[in-house]
Design an enzyme around this catalytic site. Structure first.
Site, PDB file in Angstrom:
ATOM      1  N   ARG A  37       0.689  -1.290   0.037  1.00  0.00           N
ATOM      2  CA  ARG A  37       0.056  -0.154   0.012  1.00  0.00           C
ATOM      3  C   ARG A  37       0.929   1.105  -0.045  1.00  0.00           C
ATOM      4  O   ARG A  37       0.380   2.285   0.674  1.00  0.00           O
ATOM      5  CB  ARG A  37      -0.860   0.184   1.270  1.00  0.00           C
ATOM      6  N   ARG A  41      -3.649   6.380  -0.022  1.00  0.00           N
ATOM      7  CA  ARG A  41      -4.290   7.554   0.941  1.00  0.00           C
ATOM      8  C   ARG A  41      -3.258   8.483   1.538  1.00  0.00           C
ATOM      9  O   ARG A  41      -3.411   9.340   2.054  1.00  0.00           O
ATOM     10  CB  ARG A  41      -5.593   7.227   1.732  1.00  0.00           C
ATOM     11  N   ARG A  50      -7.281  11.261  -7.400  1.00  0.00           N
ATOM     12  CA  ARG A  50      -8.307  10.370  -7.197  1.00  0.00           C
ATOM     13  C   ARG A  50      -9.470  11.121  -6.864  1.00  0.00           C
ATOM     14  O   ARG A  50     -10.796  10.391  -6.943  1.00  0.00           O
ATOM     15  CB  ARG A  50      -8.253   9.400  -5.944  1.00  0.00           C
ATOM     16  N   ASP A  86      -6.733  -3.701  -7.478  1.00  0.00           N
ATOM     17  CA  ASP A  86      -7.009  -4.239  -6.082  1.00  0.00           C
ATOM     18  C   ASP A  86      -7.302  -5.734  -6.389  1.00  0.00           C
ATOM     19  O   ASP A  86      -7.568  -6.037  -7.718  1.00  0.00           O
ATOM     20  CB  ASP A  86      -8.495  -3.468  -5.909  1.00  0.00           C
ATOM     21  N   TYR A 161     -14.608 -12.480   0.581  1.00  0.00           N
ATOM     22  CA  TYR A 161     -15.308 -11.207   0.186  1.00  0.00           C
ATOM     23  C   TYR A 161     -16.549 -11.632  -0.479  1.00  0.00           C
ATOM     24  O   TYR A 161     -17.622 -11.143  -0.546  1.00  0.00           O
ATOM     25  CB  TYR A 161     -14.644 -10.334  -0.738  1.00  0.00           C
TER      26      TYR A 161
END
Ligand code: CP3
Length: 354
Positions: A37, A41, A50, A86, A161
């Site tokens: 990562r 962010r 973004r 992702d 998921y």
């Protein structure tokens, strides 16, 4: 690892990079470092880019993927880039109705729990992920000698998921399916393994020079359940890309009890979270594989001298392994000060290996 025949990034400088050398267990002059990562962010330039673009939309736009992947390489001088995407991108690409909800994660419109729903999980074909291959190709040209890591979600983490419909604390529905209908479970994971394997293959054939299989939630399983219900499918993915000639990194969180098995299913490098010291991890993994890790991501909120003391300990413990790629034990937290990451890279690169 087999030698490279189909791998197009046979750029000798890339192949001779500290990152790929460490993955192969060869000597390096300094410890290579990148961060899971590292794009995302924690970087203001990422947040600006973004603005107004949904996460999944950005993953299918090569211009954004290229720029976002390069941002942390430019800023931190890390030894490898990780492709910006992702784990659910290949599922979206084969038509599964899902979204990535900010602050939550992947959310699946119609969770999978019955046999007739399996048909939706068809194999991934090259045409499904053309923008991904295009972005990889552009990136490899831009990156020059810096290796690009391609990645996929492992069958268990993807299944979690799909079965839960979103993130889950206890993975109750996933384990319920695993234990109550093992035949359906193995069919589900078998299909996901093919999707993950093909997603990795597309990235390597377009130029990625290493791959990482993220089984982030495998640590919720006992070794017995992991071995019976998950390991065969992760093996399908990792052995399925063995012939491409790139190092394969296998990572999960809370996997202290699983490390040996995670290596044996076809990894060249095993990712370790912060719970197990790297010298102990190397014992569990055995002498044939390198390790990657393992600074607790929350340590980056401590004063610099504390961060560096932990990094020095990790480098020393990593010397017990066949090779060591420095990383965090899980992804960079969004609140992390990016300058702390840059300083950590400088420290790791400057560390004297005698
Ligand atoms: O590491 C990198 O820099 C490459 C990019 C990357 C992303 N997701 C981008 C992303 C990678 C390697 C992943 C993998 C991924 N995605 C995993 C395995 C790694 C891990 O963290 O254990 C998992 C479990 C996912 C599923 C997922 N996608 C989660 C849990 C989230 C976070 C949700 C949130 O908002 O907190 C996402 C979204 C996501 N994937 C973001 C990024 C940068 C944040 C979305 C945003 O920036 O708006």
């Amino acid at each position: 690892m087999t030698s490279s025949t189909t791998q197009p990034t046979s750029n000798p400088a890339t192949q001779d990079s500290d990152f790929l050398r460490a993955c192969r267990g060869e000597a390096t002059s300094r410890v290579p470092v990148w961060f899971m990562r590292q794009a995302g962010r924690s970087l203001p330039e990422y947040r600006r880019l973004r603005e107004g673009v949904a996460m999944l939309d950005s993953c299918f736009r090569p211009d954004l993927v290229v720029e976002i992947t390069l941002q942390p390489v430019r800023r931190h001088d890390v030894d490898a880039a990780i492709f910006f995407s992702d784990i659910v991108v290949p599922l979206k690409a084969i038509g599964i109705d899902l979204d990535i909800v900010p602050g939550t994660g992947p959310v699946v419109a119609e969770p999978i729990g019955r046999r007739e729903q399996l048909e939706r999980l068809r194999p991934l074909e090259d045409g499904d992920v053309e923008p991904i291959a295009a972005a990889v190709g552009e990136l490899v040209a831009e990156l020059g000698p810096t290796p690009l890591i391609g990645f996929a979600g492992a069958p268990f983490t993807l299944a979690s998921y799909l079965v839960e419909g979103g993130p889950s604390r206890d993975h109750r529905l996933t384990k319920q399916l695993m234990h109550s209908d093992p035949v359906l479970w193995h069919e589900l994971l078998g299909r996901l393994a093919v999707v993950a394997r093909e997603f990795l293959r597309v990235q390597v054939e377009a130029g990625a020079s290493a791959v990482q299989l993220f089984d982030s939630w495998a640590g919720t399983l006992s070794l017995a359940d992991y071995t019976e219900f998950v390991a065969p499918h992760s093996r399908t993915v990792l052995e399925g890309v063995a012939g491409l000639g790139v190092p394969r990194i296998h990572f999960g969180v809370g996997t202290g009890e699983l490390l040996g098995t995670m290596g044996e299913v076809g990894a060249d490098v095993v990712g370790v979270d912060w719970r197990v010291p790297l010298d102990e991890a190397a014992q569990r993994i055995g002498p044939d594989r390198a390790v990657q890790g393992n600074l607790d991501p929350t340590t980056l909120f401590a004063p610099t001298d504390v961060v560096h003391a932990h990094a020095a300990r990790i480098i020393e413990q990593g010397r017990a392994a066949r090779g060591h790629v420095f990383n965090l034990g899980h992804g960079v937290l969004p609140e992390t000060d990016p300058d702390a990451l840059t300083r950590l890279v400088e420290f790791v690169h400057g560390y004297e290996l005698d």
